[in-house]
Design an enzyme around this catalytic site. Structure first.
Site, mmCIF file in Angstrom:
data_model
loop_
_atom_site.group_PDB
_atom_site.id
_atom_site.type_symbol
_atom_site.label_atom_id
_atom_site.label_comp_id
_atom_site.label_asym_id
_atom_site.label_seq_id
_atom_site.Cartn_x
_atom_site.Cartn_y
_atom_site.Cartn_z
ATOM 1 N N ALA A 150 0.872 -1.173 0.000
ATOM 2 C CA ALA A 150 0.000 0.000 0.000
ATOM 3 C C ALA A 150 0.906 1.219 0.000
ATOM 4 C CB ALA A 150 -0.866 -0.022 1.259
ATOM 5 N N GLY A 152 0.684 -4.964 0.761
ATOM 6 C CA GLY A 152 -0.521 -4.995 -0.073
ATOM 7 C C GLY A 152 -0.272 -5.589 -1.453
ATOM 8 N N GLU A 156 -0.567 -9.165 -0.889
ATOM 9 C CA GLU A 156 -1.999 -9.419 -0.671
ATOM 10 C C GLU A 156 -2.796 -9.372 -1.970
ATOM 11 O OE1 GLU A 156 -2.131 -6.430 2.504
ATOM 12 O OE2 GLU A 156 -3.129 -7.950 3.723
ATOM 13 N N GLU A 171 4.390 -5.104 7.123
ATOM 14 C CA GLU A 171 3.595 -4.092 7.845
ATOM 15 C C GLU A 171 4.016 -3.950 9.302
ATOM 16 O OE1 GLU A 171 2.358 -6.490 5.911
ATOM 17 O OE2 GLU A 171 0.842 -5.662 4.558
HETATM 18 N N1 COA Z 1 4.552 3.265 -0.514
HETATM 19 C C1 COA Z 1 4.934 4.439 -1.050
HETATM 20 N N2 COA Z 1 6.093 4.597 -1.737
HETATM 21 C C2 COA Z 1 6.854 3.514 -1.915
HETATM 22 C C3 COA Z 1 6.527 2.262 -1.377
HETATM 23 C C4 COA Z 1 5.305 2.161 -0.670
HETATM 24 N N3 COA Z 1 4.888 0.998 -0.147
HETATM 25 N N4 COA Z 1 7.505 1.386 -1.694
HETATM 26 C C5 COA Z 1 8.416 2.078 -2.410
HETATM 27 N N5 COA Z 1 8.032 3.371 -2.537
HETATM 28 C C6 COA Z 1 8.721 4.441 -3.250
HETATM 29 C C7 COA Z 1 9.892 4.987 -2.469
HETATM 30 O O1 COA Z 1 9.475 5.950 -1.531
HETATM 31 C C8 COA Z 1 10.726 5.579 -3.587
HETATM 32 O O2 COA Z 1 10.157 6.809 -3.973
HETATM 33 P P1 COA Z 1 11.136 8.058 -4.373
HETATM 34 O O3 COA Z 1 12.028 7.540 -5.462
HETATM 35 O O4 COA Z 1 10.193 9.112 -4.830
HETATM 36 O O5 COA Z 1 11.880 8.381 -3.120
HETATM 37 C C9 COA Z 1 10.506 4.601 -4.740
HETATM 38 O O6 COA Z 1 9.280 3.928 -4.443
HETATM 39 C C10 COA Z 1 11.595 3.567 -4.886
HETATM 40 O O7 COA Z 1 11.729 2.901 -3.638
HETATM 41 P P2 COA Z 1 13.121 2.764 -2.879
HETATM 42 O O8 COA Z 1 12.809 2.510 -1.438
HETATM 43 O O9 COA Z 1 13.998 3.934 -3.184
HETATM 44 O O10 COA Z 1 13.724 1.477 -3.581
HETATM 45 P P3 COA Z 1 14.768 0.461 -2.965
HETATM 46 O O11 COA Z 1 15.242 -0.360 -4.108
HETATM 47 O O12 COA Z 1 15.801 1.185 -2.176
HETATM 48 O O13 COA Z 1 13.940 -0.430 -1.942
HETATM 49 C C11 COA Z 1 12.008 -1.693 -1.199
HETATM 50 C C12 COA Z 1 12.894 -1.254 -2.408
HETATM 51 C C13 COA Z 1 10.825 -2.441 -1.787
HETATM 52 C C14 COA Z 1 12.820 -2.603 -0.286
HETATM 53 C C15 COA Z 1 11.536 -0.443 -0.423
HETATM 54 O O14 COA Z 1 11.007 0.499 -1.338
HETATM 55 C C16 COA Z 1 10.496 -0.730 0.619
HETATM 56 O O15 COA Z 1 10.806 -1.262 1.670
HETATM 57 N N6 COA Z 1 9.218 -0.341 0.360
HETATM 58 C C17 COA Z 1 8.157 -0.445 1.311
HETATM 59 C C18 COA Z 1 7.677 -1.880 1.465
HETATM 60 C C19 COA Z 1 6.594 -1.969 2.511
HETATM 61 O O16 COA Z 1 6.804 -1.752 3.680
HETATM 62 N N7 COA Z 1 5.380 -2.306 2.056
HETATM 63 C C20 COA Z 1 4.247 -2.479 2.916
HETATM 64 C C21 COA Z 1 3.424 -1.266 2.968
HETATM 65 S S1 COA Z 1 2.019 -1.474 4.040
#
Ligand code: COA
Length: 278
Positions: free
Chosen positions: A86, A129, A132, A152
């Site tokens: 999400a 999400g 999910e 989460e």
């Molecule tokens: N919601 C909003 N933005 C998200 C996102 C999310 N769940 N997951 C990634 N993004 C965005 C980042 O903020 C970033 O945006 P920006 O370039 O404008 O700063 C972009 O997507 C790229 O993500 P980034 O974190 O820079 O990539 P990464 O390769 O370093 O890491 C992940 C990849 C997937 C490990 C990391 O993005 C992450 O942990 N995301 C969240 C996962 C999560 O907790 N999901 C559950 C949500 S309830």
């Protein structure tokens, strides 16, 4: 106009004897945010669910993520993603009254409630999400570079799109607990071994293999695939003895359809079934 959070394309079924037939391919379209599911994504998915449910031509639905865009000069490339969860930016400062209406009417349930077969084509991150959404589909095909998980807990939350329930029924209590409580990442190999995904394939073959399966499913009688889905789904909700009764009732009812007679006659005459969908 704002960029659509979901792109969709109806791809013709090849070699189908039934009139027409299409696979509806939905592409989560927020590549700069790893296809994170925001309010617009949910709205678009729900709209598409309503559309395909009322469109007899659509036989099967495939959900995928947009591939990463070319990085800007000097910036690192973003990783491939189905959906990295999400959209966390929409959680900041919200209380339960703010989020309840959204979660009470969400895209995960809309996909889960589709009567037609659904396939998640997962390449890269499918987290929170995103996992999910894949779990809301009937079948998951993943590339060997995919990662899933329910992180989460790291945000002080738990899965809210049905992840605890669907994962538990798919892979069991202990494994679900480990994934939900640790918030850790699960590799494609681990996901396959646990049964979260049906198969893993090389990334360059993912589309061909997934669409091949979608084509195969779409060439069956659309009436019968719905009955099959209802019967298998009953196993999740009903006690065993009631589920067996429910399956039998679906099976017997199919004897009143034209497609059963068409399928049986085609087998006996060694010809291809030309389904009519009733
Ligand atoms: N919601 C909003 N933005 C998200 C996102 C999310 N769940 N997951 C990634 N993004 C965005 C980042 O903020 C970033 O945006 P920006 O370039 O404008 O700063 C972009 O997507 C790229 O993500 P980034 O974190 O820079 O990539 P990464 O390769 O370093 O890491 C992940 C990849 C997937 C490990 C990391 O993005 C992450 O942990 N995301 C969240 C996962 C999560 O907790 N999901 C559950 C949500 S309830």
């Amino acid at each position: 106009m704002a960029e659509r959070a979901l792109l969709f394309e109806d791809v013709a079924v090849v070699g189908s004897s039934a009139e027409g037939g299409a696979i509806s391919v939905w592409t989560l379209n927020r590549p700069d945010k790893l296809n994170a599911l925001n309010t617009q994504s949910h709205q678009d998915i729900k709209e598409q669910c309503a559309r395909v449910e009322s469109d007899d031509n659509v036989r099967c639905i495939v959900i995928r993520g947009s591939p990463p865009l070319e990085p800007e000069e000097g910036k690192r490339p973003k990783p491939p993603a189905f959906a990295a969860g999400a959209d966390i930016s929409e959680f900041a400062g919200k209380d339960s009254d703010d989020v309840r209406p959204f979660f009470d009417d969400n895209a995960w349930e809309a996909v889960w409630n589709l009567s037609k077969p659904t396939i998640a084509m997962v390449d890269g991150f499918a987290l929170g999400g995103g996992t999910e959404l894949a779990l809301s589909c009937d079948i998951r095909i993943a590339s060997d570079r995919s990662t899933c998980g329910q992180p989460e807990i790291n945000l002080g939350l738990i899965p809210g799109g049905g992840g605890t329930q669907r994962l538990c029924r798919l892979i069991g209590y202990g494994r679900t607990m480990e994934i939900v409580l640790s918030g850790g990442m699960v590799s494609a190999e681990e996901a396959l071994q646990m049964g979260i995904v049906n198969k893993i394939v090389p990334a360059q073959e993912l589309e061909a293999i997934t669409m091949g399966l979608a084509q195969e499913i779409s060439r069956k009688s659309p009436f019968t695939t719905k009955a099959a889905k209802r019967a298998v789904r009953a196993a999740l909700d009903l006690p065993f003895s009631e589920g067996v009764l429910m399956e039998r009732s679906e099976f017997v009812a199919l004897f009143d359809t034209e497609d059963k007679e068409i399928g049986v006659t085609a087998f006996l005459s060694r010809s291809d079934a030309e389904w009519v969908g009733r």
